[in-house]
Design an enzyme around this catalytic site. Sequence first.
Site, short mmCIF file in Angstrom:
data_model
loop_
_atom_site.label_atom_id
_atom_site.label_comp_id
_atom_site.label_asym_id
_atom_site.label_seq_id
_atom_site.Cartn_x
_atom_site.Cartn_y
_atom_site.Cartn_z
N LYS A 141 -25.24 -59.48 41.28
CA LYS A 141 -24.23 -58.90 40.39
C LYS A 141 -23.53 -57.71 41.02
O LYS A 141 -22.34 -57.47 40.76
CB LYS A 141 -24.87 -58.54 39.06
CG LYS A 141 -25.26 -59.82 38.30
CD LYS A 141 -26.28 -59.60 37.21
CE LYS A 141 -25.73 -58.77 36.09
NZ LYS A 141 -26.65 -58.75 34.94
N LYS B 84 -28.71 -51.24 36.56
CA LYS B 84 -28.82 -52.69 36.42
C LYS B 84 -29.36 -53.30 37.71
O LYS B 84 -28.99 -52.86 38.81
CB LYS B 84 -27.45 -53.30 36.16
CG LYS B 84 -26.90 -53.08 34.76
CD LYS B 84 -25.56 -53.79 34.67
CE LYS B 84 -25.12 -54.03 33.25
NZ LYS B 84 -23.87 -54.83 33.23
N GLY C 52 -30.66 -61.97 31.60
CA GLY C 52 -31.41 -61.90 30.34
C GLY C 52 -31.78 -60.48 29.95
O GLY C 52 -32.76 -60.26 29.24
N GLY C 53 -30.97 -59.51 30.41
CA GLY C 53 -31.21 -58.12 30.03
C GLY C 53 -32.39 -57.48 30.77
O GLY C 53 -32.70 -56.31 30.52
N HIS D 278 -18.77 -57.85 23.37
CA HIS D 278 -19.00 -58.75 24.49
C HIS D 278 -18.02 -59.90 24.33
O HIS D 278 -18.11 -60.69 23.40
CB HIS D 278 -20.45 -59.28 24.46
CG HIS D 278 -20.72 -60.34 25.49
ND1 HIS D 278 -21.57 -60.15 26.55
CD2 HIS D 278 -20.24 -61.60 25.62
CE1 HIS D 278 -21.59 -61.25 27.29
NE2 HIS D 278 -20.80 -62.14 26.74
N LYS E 86 -27.75 -63.33 22.67
CA LYS E 86 -26.72 -63.66 21.68
C LYS E 86 -27.31 -64.42 20.50
O LYS E 86 -28.21 -65.25 20.68
CB LYS E 86 -25.64 -64.52 22.36
CG LYS E 86 -24.95 -63.79 23.50
CD LYS E 86 -24.27 -64.75 24.46
CE LYS E 86 -23.76 -63.98 25.68
NZ LYS E 86 -23.34 -64.88 26.76
N ASN F 265 -21.16 -66.18 34.93
CA ASN F 265 -22.25 -67.15 34.78
C ASN F 265 -21.81 -68.49 35.33
O ASN F 265 -20.79 -69.03 34.91
CB ASN F 265 -22.65 -67.29 33.31
CG ASN F 265 -23.29 -66.03 32.79
OD1 ASN F 265 -24.12 -65.43 33.46
ND2 ASN F 265 -22.89 -65.59 31.61
N ARG G 169 -22.78 -71.61 35.17
CA ARG G 169 -23.44 -72.76 34.53
C ARG G 169 -22.72 -73.05 33.22
O ARG G 169 -21.88 -72.27 32.78
CB ARG G 169 -24.89 -72.39 34.22
CG ARG G 169 -24.96 -71.14 33.37
CD ARG G 169 -26.26 -70.91 32.65
NE ARG G 169 -26.09 -69.91 31.62
CZ ARG G 169 -26.21 -68.61 31.78
NH1 ARG G 169 -26.53 -68.11 32.95
NH2 ARG G 169 -26.02 -67.78 30.77
N VAL H 41 -24.98 -71.86 26.54
CA VAL H 41 -25.49 -72.27 25.23
C VAL H 41 -24.33 -72.38 24.24
O VAL H 41 -24.24 -73.35 23.47
CB VAL H 41 -26.53 -71.24 24.72
CG1 VAL H 41 -26.95 -71.56 23.30
CG2 VAL H 41 -27.74 -71.17 25.65
P1 ADP Z 1 -27.77 -59.91 31.80
O1 ADP Z 1 -27.23 -60.79 32.89
O2 ADP Z 1 -29.12 -59.35 32.11
O3 ADP Z 1 -27.67 -60.52 30.45
P2 ADP Z 1 -25.31 -58.39 31.50
O4 ADP Z 1 -24.73 -57.60 32.61
O5 ADP Z 1 -24.64 -59.69 31.16
O6 ADP Z 1 -26.86 -58.60 31.81
O7 ADP Z 1 -25.37 -57.52 30.20
C1 ADP Z 1 -26.01 -57.95 29.02
C2 ADP Z 1 -25.41 -57.25 27.81
O8 ADP Z 1 -25.53 -55.84 27.95
C3 ADP Z 1 -23.92 -57.52 27.62
O9 ADP Z 1 -23.71 -58.62 26.80
C4 ADP Z 1 -23.46 -56.25 26.93
O10 ADP Z 1 -23.71 -56.37 25.54
C5 ADP Z 1 -24.37 -55.19 27.48
N1 ADP Z 1 -23.74 -54.45 28.60
C6 ADP Z 1 -23.72 -54.81 29.90
N2 ADP Z 1 -23.07 -53.91 30.65
C7 ADP Z 1 -22.67 -52.93 29.82
C8 ADP Z 1 -21.99 -51.67 29.98
N3 ADP Z 1 -21.59 -51.25 31.17
N4 ADP Z 1 -21.78 -50.93 28.88
C9 ADP Z 1 -22.21 -51.33 27.68
N5 ADP Z 1 -22.86 -52.47 27.45
C10 ADP Z 1 -23.10 -53.27 28.50
#
Ligand code: ADP
Length: 457
Positions: A116, A158, A164-165, A208, A237, A290, A292, A295
């Site tokens: 990422k 990050k 998946g957070g 999002h 989600k 993503n 792929r 869902v």
């Molecule tokens: P993962 O791939 O682990 O799911 P993401 O980068 O897609 O991580 O982030 C997951 C969620 O976290 C996003 O849907 C959003 O809600 C929140 N998020 C991610 N980056 C930010 C940011 N810079 N500021 C606020 N919320 C964020």
Amino acid sequence: MFHRILIANRGEIAVRIIRTCREMEIETVAVYSTADAGALHVQLATESVCIGPAKAADSYLDMSAILTAALETGCDAIHPGYGFLSENAEFADLCEKCGLKFIGPSGDVIRAMGNKAAARALMQREHVPVVPGSDGPVSGPDQAAEIAGRIGYPVLLKASSGGGGRGMRRVDAPEDLHALYAAAQAEAVACFGDGELYVEKLILRPRHIEFQILADSQGNVVHLGERDCSIQRKNQKLIEESPSKALDPELREAMGRAAVAAAKAAGYQSAGTVEFVLSAEGEFYFIEMNTRIQVEHPVTEFVTGLDLIREQIRIAAGLPLSVRQEDVRQDGCAMECRINAEDPRAGFRPGPGTTEFLHLPGGPGVRVDTALYNGCVLPPYYDSLAAKVIVHAPTRLEVIRKMRRALEELIIEGYPTTADLCHLILHQPDFVKGKYDTGFLEQHMDELLRWDCEGEA
Ligand code: ADP
């Protein structure tokens, strides 16, 4: 066109893929673990192969078992679905080496977008707006602290390989940074075998918003509009909808253009999703791509009238997209509720078990994607998604009404699910008005559960 496709997945998405294959008159091979011997995808496929014991690492993640099954049953392509091996670059490469078409982007593209921090750096070079933060990964906590000081707290640490957070930490003050850095790094190593981190400014109360894109081998790239996936619990989600109440036509156009630019920059092929956060001030920022099928893809299928699995298969077979950007329709509104086998009253504890009774909703504009049937067992080894209820109607208010009645018809007995919680959310005034952000569920959870008790009293 392909003659036979192996589906390297299980559950509702395996069933979903088989359905399109049958409509395209393509034979299917299901793979399954011993825990899934009675699963619906096994019953619906042309042929099936047991690939190992219940544990995913020994079955749905066992690349050689899956490739052997594909070769032995005469398949010419593999659809990975989502999760499991769907974003595994090595698996995509191995498929091609075995002469099997991987239905998705190339291993190189998966690798590039899977990191990422690198994806973010690429988007920056292509002038796709990214959240203010580090240029690629940071060397350690000191550099992270220096960048955080410059962009201002709060920030997010990050994991470059995250998903998946996991491997993500919010940092509110400089004195917390070192400890949270160590925690994020340890989690990233444990989950992804890679402790590399990068820094992003935390956008407060964002939505999002993600754009579905399709890209073929002839260089055509289109976007199919957005999905608003701001109703989340711990970055997972729960409800998704399209269109988003937060976008006007100009913003949609700008974000769609950025999504197409992102896909082109990545050299993308297949269906993919470009994820953004949208600030309360209306600024949008790329967060990840993503590689792929997702869902929540049925939401886009309802508003565009396209079959995204069919598009993926056609693209993999070298055919051009069946739509041009100017032909993409966004017809009415659609919404999806994820019915997870989890108990919202017990911290969303997963509660697998036997489906003792099942009644699925129907009627105009209602779609249910599930692998459930009366009496089927939901094994404890995999994700807790039991069903997806998706509805389509001309206006958002009609969608909300239709979803309420669909959930009222739905009966799943045998384990707790998130259906009632979704039903409650559909009555929450801010949700009904479309005024919500990613903090919605955390903010309203207690209120929603209280309503539930009052209802029972
Ligand atoms: P993962 O791939 O682990 O799911 P993401 O980068 O897609 O991580 O982030 C997951 C969620 O976290 C996003 O849907 C959003 O809600 C929140 N998020 C991610 N980056 C930010 C940011 N810079 N500021 C606020 N919320 C964020």
